[in-house]
Design a protein around this motif. Sequence first.
Motif, PDB file in Angstrom:
ATOM      1  N   LYS A  10     -26.360 -12.796 -10.718  1.00  0.00           N
ATOM      2  CA  LYS A  10     -25.626 -13.829  -9.987  1.00  0.00           C
ATOM      3  C   LYS A  10     -24.138 -13.778 -10.357  1.00  0.00           C
ATOM      4  CE  LYS A  10     -28.272 -16.971 -11.684  1.00  0.00           C
ATOM      5  NZ  LYS A  10     -28.826 -18.316 -12.019  1.00  0.00           N
ATOM      6  N   VAL A  11     -23.305 -13.610  -9.338  1.00  0.00           N
ATOM      7  CA  VAL A  11     -21.867 -13.449  -9.562  1.00  0.00           C
ATOM      8  C   VAL A  11     -21.086 -14.553  -8.866  1.00  0.00           C
ATOM      9  CG1 VAL A  11     -19.869 -11.960  -9.163  1.00  0.00           C
ATOM     10  CG2 VAL A  11     -22.050 -10.945  -9.828  1.00  0.00           C
ATOM     11  N   PRO A  33     -23.729 -18.949 -12.677  1.00  0.00           N
ATOM     12  CA  PRO A  33     -23.633 -17.492 -12.522  1.00  0.00           C
ATOM     13  C   PRO A  33     -23.918 -16.760 -13.836  1.00  0.00           C
ATOM     14  CG  PRO A  33     -21.459 -18.412 -12.813  1.00  0.00           C
ATOM     15  CD  PRO A  33     -22.409 -19.586 -12.755  1.00  0.00           C
ATOM     16  N   ASP A  34     -24.290 -15.510 -13.702  1.00  0.00           N
ATOM     17  CA  ASP A  34     -24.412 -14.647 -14.879  1.00  0.00           C
ATOM     18  C   ASP A  34     -23.041 -14.107 -15.247  1.00  0.00           C
ATOM     19  OD1 ASP A  34     -27.348 -14.655 -15.100  1.00  0.00           O
ATOM     20  OD2 ASP A  34     -27.289 -13.562 -13.201  1.00  0.00           O
ATOM     21  N   ILE A  35     -22.260 -13.804 -14.219  1.00  0.00           N
ATOM     22  CA  ILE A  35     -20.942 -13.203 -14.404  1.00  0.00           C
ATOM     23  C   ILE A  35     -19.934 -13.853 -13.458  1.00  0.00           C
ATOM     24  CG2 ILE A  35     -19.588 -11.065 -14.222  1.00  0.00           C
ATOM     25  CD1 ILE A  35     -22.150  -9.509 -14.793  1.00  0.00           C
ATOM     26  N   PRO A  87     -21.196 -20.629 -22.923  1.00  0.00           N
ATOM     27  CA  PRO A  87     -21.052 -19.352 -23.646  1.00  0.00           C
ATOM     28  C   PRO A  87     -21.921 -18.219 -23.111  1.00  0.00           C
ATOM     29  CG  PRO A  87     -22.263 -20.963 -24.961  1.00  0.00           C
ATOM     30  CD  PRO A  87     -21.683 -21.709 -23.810  1.00  0.00           C
ATOM     31  N   HIS A  88     -22.982 -18.562 -22.382  1.00  0.00           N
ATOM     32  CA  HIS A  88     -23.866 -17.522 -21.860  1.00  0.00           C
ATOM     33  C   HIS A  88     -23.279 -16.823 -20.632  1.00  0.00           C
ATOM     34  CE1 HIS A  88     -24.701 -21.006 -19.338  1.00  0.00           C
ATOM     35  NE2 HIS A  88     -25.205 -20.192 -18.427  1.00  0.00           N
ATOM     36  N   VAL A  89     -22.278 -17.432 -20.010  1.00  0.00           N
ATOM     37  CA  VAL A  89     -21.680 -16.860 -18.806  1.00  0.00           C
ATOM     38  C   VAL A  89     -20.688 -15.758 -19.202  1.00  0.00           C
ATOM     39  CG1 VAL A  89     -20.253 -17.298 -16.779  1.00  0.00           C
ATOM     40  CG2 VAL A  89     -21.938 -19.001 -17.514  1.00  0.00           C
ATOM     41  N   LYS A  90     -20.843 -14.598 -18.589  1.00  0.00           N
ATOM     42  CA  LYS A  90     -19.933 -13.484 -18.846  1.00  0.00           C
ATOM     43  C   LYS A  90     -18.723 -13.611 -17.918  1.00  0.00           C
ATOM     44  CE  LYS A  90     -23.133 -11.348 -21.377  1.00  0.00           C
ATOM     45  NZ  LYS A  90     -23.002 -11.099 -22.827  1.00  0.00           N
ATOM     46  N   VAL A  91     -17.554 -13.263 -18.438  1.00  0.00           N
ATOM     47  CA  VAL A  91     -16.337 -13.312 -17.623  1.00  0.00           C
ATOM     48  C   VAL A  91     -15.712 -11.921 -17.571  1.00  0.00           C
ATOM     49  CG1 VAL A  91     -14.026 -14.268 -17.367  1.00  0.00           C
ATOM     50  CG2 VAL A  91     -15.886 -15.724 -18.201  1.00  0.00           C
ATOM     51  N   LEU A  92     -15.598 -11.404 -16.364  1.00  0.00           N
ATOM     52  CA  LEU A  92     -14.968 -10.106 -16.138  1.00  0.00           C
ATOM     53  C   LEU A  92     -13.663 -10.349 -15.384  1.00  0.00           C
ATOM     54  CD1 LEU A  92     -14.929  -7.013 -16.123  1.00  0.00           C
ATOM     55  CD2 LEU A  92     -16.433  -7.073 -14.118  1.00  0.00           C
ATOM     56  N   HIS A 137     -22.646  -4.371 -13.816  1.00  0.00           N
ATOM     57  CA  HIS A 137     -23.912  -3.989 -14.442  1.00  0.00           C
ATOM     58  C   HIS A 137     -23.770  -3.854 -15.954  1.00  0.00           C
ATOM     59  CE1 HIS A 137     -25.261  -2.378 -10.326  1.00  0.00           C
ATOM     60  NE2 HIS A 137     -26.082  -3.353 -10.640  1.00  0.00           N
ATOM     61  N   ASP A 138     -22.664  -3.238 -16.394  1.00  0.00           N
ATOM     62  CA  ASP A 138     -22.442  -3.034 -17.828  1.00  0.00           C
ATOM     63  C   ASP A 138     -22.275  -4.366 -18.556  1.00  0.00           C
ATOM     64  OD1 ASP A 138     -22.624  -0.309 -17.544  1.00  0.00           O
ATOM     65  OD2 ASP A 138     -20.456   0.029 -17.485  1.00  0.00           O
ATOM     66  N   VAL A 139     -21.466  -5.249 -17.989  1.00  0.00           N
ATOM     67  CA  VAL A 139     -21.242  -6.557 -18.613  1.00  0.00           C
ATOM     68  C   VAL A 139     -22.532  -7.366 -18.639  1.00  0.00           C
ATOM     69  CG1 VAL A 139     -20.076  -8.780 -18.324  1.00  0.00           C
ATOM     70  CG2 VAL A 139     -18.783  -6.662 -18.090  1.00  0.00           C
ATOM     71  N   PHE A 140     -23.316  -7.274 -17.579  1.00  0.00           N
ATOM     72  CA  PHE A 140     -24.593  -7.986 -17.526  1.00  0.00           C
ATOM     73  C   PHE A 140     -25.524  -7.523 -18.644  1.00  0.00           C
ATOM     74  CE2 PHE A 140     -28.971  -8.511 -15.811  1.00  0.00           C
ATOM     75  CZ  PHE A 140     -28.965  -9.885 -15.647  1.00  0.00           C
TER      76      PHE A 140
END
Length: 215
Positions: free
Chosen positions: A3-4, A48-50, A74-79, A116-119
């Motif tokens: 989820k983005v 979202p995941d990212i 904190p679980h959410v990744k930020v790109l 994909h890598d960040v996930f």
Amino acid sequence: MIKVMLVDDHAVLRDGLKNILGMAEDILVVGEAVNGKQALEIVEGADPDIILMDINIPDINGIEVTRMIKKDHPHVKVLVLTMYNHDEYFMSAIKEGADGYLLKDSPSEQVIEAIHDVFKGESVVHPSMTKKLFAIHQQKAESGSDNQLTEREKEVLLCLVEGLSNKEIGKRLYISDKTVKIHVSKIFKKLNVKSRSQVVIYAVQNQLVPLPPGS
């Protein structure tokens, strides 16, 4: 399904990103925000995941939004996906918890691969940024975070963050490629990282590289 969420104030770019991400069957856009305040409001419901985060957005800039999201979610990744390749933006974003930093001139395939890598828990850094890190100063920052590394490993770490290949590291430090590989393997193990991009993230977050004034 990954989820983005998109955070960018340019509608054309968001539409373009949605088209790009639509190429991947396992990526779903679950939310969009045009400014910092809206991003903070939407993130909870969208879950979202990212987050693909632009830096120059209205109300609250993307770096500050990253800090706030990382604090509360904190679980959410930020790109970070931005047009800015300035050292201060890069280092500030990483210092505030960004999991990766890409430039908007990146190929579509690279953006999808980065997601994909960040996930998977890896860190992504645009190649041009790793090469620029030591343009500010070629010096070691005083920090206790790397006390577990030997002096030689610290030298190899600096070369890794600078973006040098194993062969280039060997030539600079006058050691064989095999010896470089051994040092890199030990650094990865001691710092609990799995890739060169993660080494860069770790080094910046733990101030093993000099931060620019005011960052």
